[in-house]
Design an enzyme around this catalytic site. Structure first.
Site, PDB file in Angstrom:
ATOM      1  N   SER A 291      58.845   5.076  21.600  1.00 56.31           N
ATOM      2  CA  SER A 291      58.410   5.796  22.798  1.00 56.31           C
ATOM      3  C   SER A 291      57.432   6.914  22.456  1.00 56.31           C
ATOM      4  O   SER A 291      57.693   7.739  21.578  1.00 56.31           O
ATOM      5  CB  SER A 291      59.640   6.378  23.505  1.00 56.31           C
TER       6      SER A 291
ATOM      7  N   LYS B 189      50.333   6.583  44.406  1.00 57.04           N
ATOM      8  CA  LYS B 189      49.291   7.520  44.014  1.00 57.04           C
ATOM      9  C   LYS B 189      47.956   7.024  44.567  1.00 57.04           C
ATOM     10  O   LYS B 189      47.691   7.215  45.740  1.00 57.04           O
ATOM     11  CB  LYS B 189      49.308   7.705  42.502  1.00 57.04           C
TER      12      LYS B 189
ATOM     13  N   THR C 220      52.214   2.111  40.082  1.00 55.72           N
ATOM     14  CA  THR C 220      52.797   2.702  41.284  1.00 55.72           C
ATOM     15  C   THR C 220      51.923   2.399  42.487  1.00 55.72           C
ATOM     16  O   THR C 220      50.716   2.203  42.360  1.00 55.72           O
ATOM     17  CB  THR C 220      52.958   4.224  41.134  1.00 55.72           C
TER      18      THR C 220
END
Length: 404
Positions: A136, A247, A244
């Site tokens: 990550s 946005k 998404t």
């Protein structure tokens, strides 16, 4: 046990540190964005919004409003259930097909938010795939961090955008590990852009699956709005793209685009997908209209990029420090939580400008900022008004300017 006393003590500490969050009560004006109405102490005032993630103004686009209105009339208000139990409408099917096409993937899967998409997908991959190790990026979004933590998979943290550090971390993984490299294309607070193609090439050299968060890039970059991976011509190197609808597409919701087997796997095992009510048909219809429009129109992207350049130029003229990055997010550095809150409050109260202060824990202490997001619907006059106001408050707060 007095729980309220415990709550109050911690809230008071947050206020003393300057990190207590205050919600601005605003009402967006459809057709007039970035204008909004701010409600305060029983009164109202008109304000200009400078911190919205509706980067292209698609939340008020006529095609989007019409599509949502038609779907509301045709299908009613709610989906009526989870995706598995009566909640999959034809709008959902069409949107998933459109998103798969946008990213050049076999399939896509819609979630109720980008947060849920990240959390559900990473937690499912890490918990269901044996011997998983998730690598990550150190600055990954909270939704990615929570998903990785919930998976209980082994993890490695690598420095933001550092290919050398990522390679070193890959070398520490067991030889039989199922490696997953998770990172963001555009960092939400710093605005820097990852070398997506090179990261994917390195990951695949070590047999890792790539998971790319494109939430701040979809709609804005690429010939059809497919994000940084499309802009750089490397979409085929990314195994799972997460995006998404809340946005640049102007609505709400999240999604992943990947292979058919991968999407079916997440659909079948991700609790965050299985056990939540589906997005309403009107929401999905609006998102569908927005995605389709931005695939064909580059006008909004071009105007938004122009306004970002204009704002940066004016800030430089006033020697107001902002983080240099090649993206569309303009962080104005204040580096003091109390002054950051104060400048935000004064901009709203005295100038009719709304930009939210960004303090810890969203950003590290000492890097407090105004996160400014020029939109396709701001104009040069808006920029002049904003920079003049910030410059006046900069002097009032005795903040340092960049050397000429």
């Amino acid at each position: 046990m007095n729980f309220d006393r415990q709550f109050k003590a911690q809230l008071e500490k947050l206020k003393e540190e300057g990190n207590y969050r205050i919600f601005a009560d605003i009402e967006r004006k459809c057709g007039q964005f970035p204008r909004a109405r701010n409600y305060f102490d029983g009164g109202t005032r008109d304000v200009d919004v400078w911190c919205s993630n509706d980067y292209l103004g698609m939340g008020q686009h006529p095609k989007v409003i019409a599509a949502m209105t038609d779907a509301l009339r045709n299908s009613g208000a709610g989906a009526g259930g989870t995706r598995n139990i009566s909640g999959t409408t034809h709008y959902h099917v069409l949107l998933e097909q459109e998103l798969a096409d946008l990213h050049g993937k076999e399939a896509a899967l819609i979630f109720t938010s980008g947060y849920v998409a990240n959390w559900s997908t990473l937690s499912t991959l890490g918990s269901r795939v044996p011997n998983s190790v998730i690598l990550s990026d150190e600055k990954n979004h909270a939704s990615m961090i929570e998903g990785i933590r919930h998976s209980r998979a082994d993890k490695r943290i690598w420095r933001r955008n550092s290919l050398q550090d990522l390679q070193q971390k890959l070398l520490t993984c067991p030889t039989d590990a199922m490696k997953i490299v998770a990172f963001e294309s555009i960092h939400s607070m710093d605005g820097d852009i990852a070398p997506v193609g090179r990261i994917c090439k390195l990951a695949h050299r070590y047999g890792a699956l790539t998971f790319l968060d494109e939430v701040h890039a979809v709609g804005i970059y690429g010939e059809r709005g497919g994000g940084i991976a499309e802009r750089d011509g490397v979409m085929d190197r990314v195994d799972i793209i997460q995006g998404t609808l809340g946005k640049a597409f102007g609505i709400i919701g999240g999604y992943i685009a990947a292979s058919r087997q991968c999407c079916d796997f997440i659909r079948s095992f991700a609790s965050g997908f299985i056990f939540t009510t589906a997005l309403p048909p009107s929401i999905v219809a609006g998102a569908l209209a927005s995605v389709r429009h931005l695939k064909e129109s580059g006008e909004e992207r071009a105007q938004q990029h122009r306004m970002v350049k204009t704002l940066r130029t004016r800030l430089d003229e006033y020697r107001i420090p902002h983080m240099p990055n090649p993206g569309h997010i303009v962080p104005i550095l204040i580096m003091d939580p109390v002054k950051c809150r104060m400048i935000s409050d004064l901009l709203l109260e005295n100038y009719g400008i709304y930009v939210q202060p960004i303090n810890y824990p969203t950003v590290p202490k000492g890097t407090e900022r105004l996160r400014v997001t020029p939109s396709a619907l701001h104009d040069d006059a808006d920029v002049d008004k904003f920079v003049d106001a910030v410059s006046e408050l900069w002097a009032r707060c005795a903040l340092s300017r960049v050397a000429a």
